[in-house]
Design an enzyme around this catalytic site. Structure first.
Site, short mmCIF file in Angstrom:
data_model
loop_
_atom_site.label_atom_id
_atom_site.label_comp_id
_atom_site.label_asym_id
_atom_site.label_seq_id
_atom_site.Cartn_x
_atom_site.Cartn_y
_atom_site.Cartn_z
N ASP A 99 0.90 -1.19 0.07
CA ASP A 99 0.12 0.01 0.01
C ASP A 99 0.75 1.30 -0.03
O ASP A 99 1.67 1.29 0.80
CB ASP A 99 -0.82 0.12 1.21
CG ASP A 99 -2.25 0.46 1.08
OD1 ASP A 99 -2.38 1.52 0.52
OD2 ASP A 99 -3.26 -0.35 1.42
N ASP A 205 -3.16 4.68 -2.04
CA ASP A 205 -4.02 5.39 -1.38
C ASP A 205 -4.42 6.69 -1.72
O ASP A 205 -3.70 7.58 -2.06
CB ASP A 205 -3.30 5.16 0.05
CG ASP A 205 -4.43 5.65 1.08
OD1 ASP A 205 -5.31 4.86 1.21
OD2 ASP A 205 -4.39 6.72 1.67
N GLU A 260 -6.59 4.24 -5.70
CA GLU A 260 -8.09 4.26 -4.92
C GLU A 260 -8.45 5.78 -5.32
O GLU A 260 -7.85 6.80 -5.13
CB GLU A 260 -7.81 4.15 -3.39
CG GLU A 260 -9.00 4.19 -2.66
CD GLU A 260 -8.93 4.84 -1.11
OE1 GLU A 260 -9.78 4.36 -0.48
OE2 GLU A 260 -7.81 5.47 -0.70
N HIS A 333 -11.26 -2.94 3.74
CA HIS A 333 -10.97 -2.58 5.30
C HIS A 333 -11.85 -1.12 5.34
O HIS A 333 -11.92 -0.68 6.53
CB HIS A 333 -9.60 -2.46 5.69
CG HIS A 333 -9.03 -1.35 5.01
ND1 HIS A 333 -8.72 -1.38 3.53
CD2 HIS A 333 -8.60 -0.25 5.06
CE1 HIS A 333 -8.31 -0.37 3.02
NE2 HIS A 333 -8.15 0.49 3.92
N ASP A 334 -12.39 -0.78 4.62
CA ASP A 334 -13.14 0.56 4.61
C ASP A 334 -14.40 0.34 4.64
O ASP A 334 -15.50 1.63 4.50
CB ASP A 334 -12.65 1.61 3.49
CG ASP A 334 -11.15 2.17 3.82
OD1 ASP A 334 -10.78 2.00 4.73
OD2 ASP A 334 -10.46 2.27 2.59
C1 NOJ Z 1 -8.10 5.13 2.17
C2 NOJ Z 1 -7.90 4.10 3.26
O1 NOJ Z 1 -8.30 2.92 2.43
C3 NOJ Z 1 -8.27 4.17 4.46
O2 NOJ Z 1 -8.32 3.21 5.22
C4 NOJ Z 1 -7.64 5.33 5.08
O3 NOJ Z 1 -8.35 5.78 6.10
C5 NOJ Z 1 -7.77 6.55 4.02
N1 NOJ Z 1 -7.58 6.34 2.78
C6 NOJ Z 1 -6.68 7.58 4.55
O4 NOJ Z 1 -5.39 7.16 4.29
#
Ligand code: NOJ
Length: 560
Positions: A99, A205, A260, A333-334
């Site tokens: 990541d 990210d 992302e 995970h989000d």
């Molecule tokens: C995206 C990540 O997937 C998330 O878990 C994170 O809190 C935010 N970006 C900030 O880095």
């Protein structure tokens, strides 16, 4: 240097390391645990592992606040055990992706610590340090009206410097100033460091946020969360920076990148991933299909709307076709667990299989998140003090401005990211076999019924279904390369699509309801001529080219 297209055929398994497997008994998942589970991961028929951040971090945002980009968090191991994992994965024919979190660092990163020492420190300009504004009455205000995504305003005041720093996420996640060429050089060094070690690529990210509009202007209308996003999401400079990373580093390696991209339409995504000289990333992580039961943020919940979900998937499928490659996912995970959201906890195995077929058989690279393959469910924590995620408190602050606290807490329980972060349920022994110590976070009590060991034994389990469907996709050109066509887009209960390639066709039929409803095959399909390759019930009759659906029924027919 031309790059090969292996990433189009692969499937990826995502590990959120803290909750995967604890190998040293301290209650925290780690790389020793991953080493023990490499055969398990391989057995899923995936081709790569993406690790959520493994780097040293004070864990304000569980690894997404990095304090050293070139090391491993002592909780997870060290560079030596990481190399063993890397070698072990490679030896099993799996690639490894890291990541890359370079929109921001931790405030405990050396660069930030230096940057706040003085205005003439060489690191000062690594971040967005700005003077505040003064009202007519002399009250100090932050440099602009932006709000953060995690914690109130986007600016934090430093009395010693009499300046504010920008943080689009949490206070402990100061944004890096990518306009500074020295910062970009640091990013290139990070990329080279891991690629030279043998890593095969990166999940990048919030990569669409890395360029901020010059002058950091105020933003209107003022939103309670992420105000200012129009000045930092998908700004033209982001492409420039990514091009530089590609030209100077990535092009020298046969590696993969997936960015992302919150709040990004397929049209905008194409500006990064379309084949051609402007391509800067291989794939983009879309968000719209994860908003079928909520509005923008998971916390603002709405009833699940299948038509909205289908529209989102189909839009990306159609618009990227022939131009770029999709990243396919329904969990990470989000987001809360998908069966608890789009499926049914009551029909856990049936709806879990239906959801798996629904997205894995689309055109793109499937990503599977740890625990998804055994149908882990939301934990629904009842008290704010039980949450670990930095977002929880902020969401409650905002929600209680409009709602009674009890309602806000219910919304949080269903929508929190912590739902996806509970320890992996390996077996029915104490702590679900995740650790011999005290787990760092609550283990879902349902582990006695939902665990990998039990599903290993059961040929009809969700786990074995994931293995089978990923194997099928790997071996079936129509599932990898086939054109996508949706049927009945307005239907509120069924998601139906076709994949076609060199005279072969797959028909994917997914019911999103427990109701018994008549399904009629689309024109041009004679179910009698097809071979049923996947189903989530035994005995699959059809009458007059259709059937009456059972709860969350899924059937996949192959016509050749
Ligand atoms: C995206 C990540 O997937 C998330 O878990 C994170 O809190 C935010 N970006 C900030 O880095």
């Amino acid at each position: 240097m031309a790059k090969s297209d292996w990433y189009k055929e692969m499937a990826v398994y995502q590990i959120w390391p803290r909750s995967f497997c604890d190998g040293n008994g301290d209650g925290i998942g780690d790389l020793w645990g991953v080493l023990e589970k490499l055969d398990y991961i391989k057995s899923l028929n995936v081709d790569a592992i993406w690790f959520s951040p493994l780097f040293p971090s004070p864990n304000a945002d569980y690894g997404y606040d990095i304090s050293d980009y070139m090391d491993i968090h002592p909780d997870y191991g060290n560079l030596e055990v990481f190399r063993q994992v890397l070698d072990g994965a490679h030896a099993r024919g799996m690639r490894v992706f890291m990541d890359l979190v370079v929109n921001h660092t931790s405030d405990e990163h050396r660069w930030f610590v230096e940057s706040r020492k003085s205005k003439d420190n060489p690191y000062h300009d690594y971040y967005f340090w700005r003077k505040g504004r003064l009202t007519r009455r002399g009250r100090r205000l932050p440099p602009n009206n932006w709000s953060s995504i995690f914690e109130g305003g986007a600016w934090e005041y430093d009395a010693k410097l009499d300046e504010y720093y920008l943080h689009v996420f949490a206070k402990k996640q100061p944004d890096l100033n990518m306009a500074n060429p020295r910062v970009r050089d640091e990013v290139k060094n990070i990329l080279r460091f891991w690629l030279d070690m043998g890593v095969d690529g990166f999940r990048e990210d919030v990569i669409t946020f890395i360029a901020k509009d010059e002058g950091l202007p105020n933003s209107y209308p003022v939103l309670p969360v992420a105000n200012g996003v129009n000045h930092y999401a998908n700004r033209p400079k982001a492409h420039e920076y990514l091009k530089e990373f590609k030209r100077e580093v990535l092009d020298f390696y046969d590696c993969f990148t997936v960015g992302e991209s919150p709040m990004t339409s397929p049209e905008v995504a194409l500006s990064y991933i379309a084949e051609g000289e402007n391509k800067v990333l291989d794939e983009m992580i879309a968000f719209s299909h994860m908003e079928a039961d909520c509005f923008m943020l998971d916390m603002i919940q709405l009833p699940f709307n299948l038509v909205k979900m289908k529209k989102a998937f189909s839009e990306w499928q159609y618009k990227l076709h022939g131009k770029a490659w999709n990243a396919l996912y329904i969990e990470n995970h989000d987001h809360p667990r998908i069966i608890s959201r789009y499926g049914s906890e009551e029909y856990r195995t049936e709806s879990g299989k239906m959801l798996a077929a629904m997205y894995i058989l689309q055109r793109g690279t499937p990503f599977v998140y740890q625990g998804q393959e055994i149908g882990m469910l939301n934990i629904n924590l009842p008290e704010l003090g039980m949450y670990k995620d930095v977002m929880a408190e902020n969401n409650i602050d905002i929600a209680t401005r409009f709602l009674p606290r009890s309602t806000a807490m219910k919304l949080l329980a269903r929508s929190s990211r912590d739902n996806a972060r509970t320890p992996f349920q390996w077996d029915d022994s104490r702590n679900a076999g995740f650790t011999t110590g005290t787990p760092w976070f609550f283990v879902n009590e349902n582990y006695r019924e939902i665990n990998a060991a039990q599903q290993e034994e059961d040929p009809n389990s969700l786990l074995n279904f994931y293995r089978a469907i990923l194997k099928f996709r790997k071996e079936s050109p129509v599932a990898i390369w086939g054109d996508y066509k949706e049927y009945f887009p307005k239907d509120k209960n069924f998601y139906v699509y076709e994949r076609s390639y060199e005279g072969k066709r797959l028909l994917v039929i997914c019911s999103f309801t427990r109701k018994a409803l008549r399904f009629d095959a689309p024109e041009g399909f004679d179910l009698g001529a097809g071979r049923l390759v996947f189903a989530n019930y035994e005995s699959n009759f059809f009458i007059m080219n259709g059937f009456t659906s059972r709860p969350y029924e899924m059937r996949v027919y192959l016509f050749e």
